[in-house]
Every structure is written in structure tokens, then in C-alpha cells.
Design a protein around this motif. Structure first.
Motif, PDB file in Angstrom:
ATOM      1  N   GLU A 140      -1.724  -5.375  -4.745  1.00 16.50           N
ATOM      2  CA  GLU A 140      -3.138  -5.141  -5.046  1.00 16.50           C
ATOM      3  C   GLU A 140      -3.509  -3.668  -4.841  1.00 16.50           C
ATOM      4  N   ASP A 141      -4.259  -3.130  -5.801  1.00 14.40           N
ATOM      5  CA  ASP A 141      -4.774  -1.755  -5.809  1.00 14.40           C
ATOM      6  C   ASP A 141      -3.706  -0.693  -6.057  1.00 14.40           C
ATOM      7  N   GLU A 142      -2.476  -1.107  -6.337  1.00 16.27           N
ATOM      8  CA  GLU A 142      -1.448  -0.132  -6.698  1.00 16.27           C
ATOM      9  C   GLU A 142      -1.471   0.104  -8.204  1.00 16.27           C
ATOM     10  N   CYS A 197       0.768   2.729 -18.964  1.00 14.54           N
ATOM     11  CA  CYS A 197      -0.445   2.010 -18.565  1.00 14.54           C
ATOM     12  C   CYS A 197      -1.092   2.730 -17.392  1.00 14.54           C
ATOM     13  N   ASN A 198      -2.392   2.953 -17.491  1.00 16.96           N
ATOM     14  CA  ASN A 198      -3.131   3.607 -16.414  1.00 16.96           C
ATOM     15  C   ASN A 198      -3.922   2.606 -15.577  1.00 16.96           C
ATOM     16  N   GLY A 199      -3.602   1.326 -15.743  1.00 18.98           N
ATOM     17  CA  GLY A 199      -4.328   0.289 -15.025  1.00 18.98           C
ATOM     18  C   GLY A 199      -3.922   0.169 -13.570  1.00 18.98           C
ATOM     19  N   THR A 200      -4.642  -0.668 -12.861  1.00 19.40           N
ATOM     20  CA  THR A 200      -4.404  -0.926 -11.440  1.00 19.40           C
ATOM     21  C   THR A 200      -4.217  -2.418 -11.223  1.00 19.40           C
ATOM     22  N   VAL A 201      -3.289  -2.774 -10.377  1.00 17.56           N
ATOM     23  CA  VAL A 201      -3.046  -4.190 -10.077  1.00 17.56           C
ATOM     24  C   VAL A 201      -4.223  -4.747  -9.278  1.00 17.56           C
ATOM     25  N   LYS A 202      -4.752  -5.857  -9.740  1.00 18.04           N
ATOM     26  CA  LYS A 202      -5.864  -6.514  -9.068  1.00 18.04           C
ATOM     27  C   LYS A 202      -5.464  -7.915  -8.629  1.00 18.04           C
ATOM     28  N   ARG A 203      -6.200  -8.425  -7.671  1.00 18.49           N
ATOM     29  CA  ARG A 203      -5.968  -9.779  -7.167  1.00 18.49           C
ATOM     30  C   ARG A 203      -7.230 -10.607  -7.332  1.00 18.49           C
TER      31      ARG A 203
END
Length: 293
Positions: free
Chosen positions: A262-264, A271-277
């Protein structure tokens, strides 16, 4: 709870000590685990040769020379230890010492190979059951299970057919053991990330209006096979209480792309996205909204 790669890792670790060898003595040190042991549990095992050691979904299956099958489930904290002589073998670059508390050694198999195979389960959610091989199709724990994700029957057509018309989420469908056997929360998250599919997407979108597989179904089947294969090669994820039979940690936990990150930053190239939970059907789901559509 250990998923398919962890259970397969255990199977591979037990084979050299158990397959083709006789159970000289079986001992149950208590009357139950998740369920009560059958009254003749030890007697039906003692003296029998294990002719084959297989796996179905998250279950281990030991075929016995008597025609019976010993079904074994690890539960949440169950693990096996293989002891030759005075000490258990503990090879591996990432060796992690096992607990010295032997009060949770609930089942012991003394094998003609000279090994003692010990089942340890502190939380006692695992279980063992003996039944005739001839009745395996009617065994409640195995009946209704979907195809093995690494087997020949699992392909895009099969997955699309199983998901056609389903209004549940794609993640919920993959966790349904009737759709595909052996998948759990961790590897479903990882496979969906590899396939660039949102866990929120409707399962029905894996099939077109005629029920034929879409491109998404093919990508997902390939991703499931790849993530499970990589995890098995790495020795299972070894999260929480799971250990390989040798006592060493598996390595795949170091390679998770989204699970527990999460948040990494997303690891998909470009991809410029961030892992979310978020919580989905009572389970933590990890995903990247940037590349999983």
C-alpha cells in the motif's frame, strides 16, 4: 491460510521422505484438530505404504496401499517438519529457525525411509481424514471444486464460461473454489495486477455476448499460471506461520508486486500509479488504479 503454491511446496518437500515408503507407525497426540480424528485413524495408517503424494486445490492427498486416501489440510498455522536422526534438515539461504515449542506436534508419521514426519499446528485449524479412494468423487471437501489453475482444463474458454453472466466482482469470482480451485487472496491480487484488470470489474466481462472468451480472459489465465508458477519455484510465500518442510522460508514474499505494498509506486513499467488498499468481501485488496482497468 496457505494457498496453492505453499501447499505444493509442502508436497514437494514431503515426497522424498514419504512417497514410496511405509508408515511404520502413526501417532495422533490429541483427539482432534479442527475436526475429531477418526477412531481408527492411526490403525488405518500404520503399516500402509504411501504409493503417491498429490495435491488437489489446497489439500494434500496421500494414496495408501490399502486403497484408502489420507486427506490433509494445513489450516491457518499447520506445517510439517521432516526429521532424520536427531535434527530436522534446515537448508536454504533464507533459513529461519522453527519454533522450539513441540507441544503443538499433534501427528507423527514414522516412515520406513527413516524419517519422522511431524505435523505441528498451534491454532489447530488443520485436519486429516481417511476415506476410500473409490469414494473420492463424493468426498465433501473435494466435491464441487473447479479445475486446477495449472492443469490442462483451465483455459480462457473454461474461465469465460464459468464467469459468463456473473454480476459479482472479478476478484470474488476467482476466490470461488467452484470457478477455479486453490486460489486465495494473495495470488488473486497478484494475478489481476499482472493481467492489468481491476478487481472491481464484473466477472461477466471475461465473456462476450456469445459466451466466447474476451482478450481479458486470455490475459488473466496467463497471469494466473505465471504467478503460481513463479511462487512454486520460489518456495511459496511463507507468510505468517507457513514454512517449507525443511524449515526454511520461501522466497516469493519478496517478489509481491502489489500485495501488502500500500502507498508504494506501481511496478508496471510506464505506470505512474500508486498501490492502494481497500476492503472487498471482507478481505484486503491491493491494486493500482492507474493500470488495472
Amino acid at each position: 491460510m496457505p494457498e496453492l503454491p505453499e501447499v505444493e511446496t509442502v508436497r514437494l518437500g514431503l515426497q522424498p521422505a514419504m512417497e514410496g515408503f511405509r508408515i511404520d507407525r502413526a501417532v495422533a497426540n490429541r483427539g482432534d484438530l479442527r475436526f475429531s480424528f477418526q477412531p481408527d485413524f492411526a490403525a488405518r495408517l500404520t503399516g500402509q505404504t504411501i504409493t503417491g503424494l498429490g495435491r488437489r486445490a489446497k489439500y494434500l492427498l496421500a494414496d495408501l496401499s490399502s486403497g484408502d486416501v489420507l486427506l490433509m489440510h494445513l489450516g491457518m498455522s499447520g506445517s510439517f517438519r521432516v526429521v532424520n536422526g536427531a535434527a530436522a534438515t534446515t537448508p536454504g539461504e533464507f533459513h529461519h529457525p522453527r519454533s522450539e515449542d513441540r507441544t503443538h506436534d499433534h501427528v507423527v508419521f514414522e516412515m520406513s525411509s527413516g524419517a519422522r514426519v511431524i505435523f505441528n499446528d498451534p491454532r489447530r485449524f488443520g485436519f486429516m481424514k481417511i476415506f476410500p479412494r473409490a469414494t473420492i468423487e463424493d468426498e465433501p471437501h473435494l466435491k464441487g471444486l473447479g479445475p486446477e489453475p495449472l492443469g490442462n482444463a483451465f483455459d480462457a474458454k473454461m474461465l469465460a464460461r464459468a464467469c459468463a453472466g456473473k454480476q459479482t466482482s472479478l476478484k470474488a469470482a476467482l476466490l470461488d473454489q467452484r470457478v477455479v480451485a486453490g486460489l486465495g487472496n494473495i495470488y488473486v491480487c497478484e494475478a489481476l495486477w499482472r493481467a492489468h484488470l481491476s478487481p472491481k470489474r464484473k466477472a461477466s466481462t471475461l465473456a462476450d455476448r456469445k459466451g466466447a472468451p474476451t482478450d481479458r480472459a486470455g490475459r488473466l489465465v496467463d497471469a494466473i499460471r505465471a504467478v503460481l508458477g513463479d511462487a512454486i519455484k520460489a518456495g511459496g510465500s511463507s507468510l505468517r506461520d507457513h514454512r517449507q518442510t525443511s524449515g526454511e522460508l520461501g522466497y516469493f514474499q519478496h517478489s509481491f508486486a502489489v500485495y501488502d505494498r500500500e502507498d508504494e509506486r506501481c511496478r508496471t513499467p510506464g505506470c505512474n500509479g500508486t498501490v492502494k488498499r481497500f476492503v472487498q468481501n471482507g478481505r484486503s485488496t491491493f491494486w493500482c488504479g492507474g493500470c488495472q482497468k
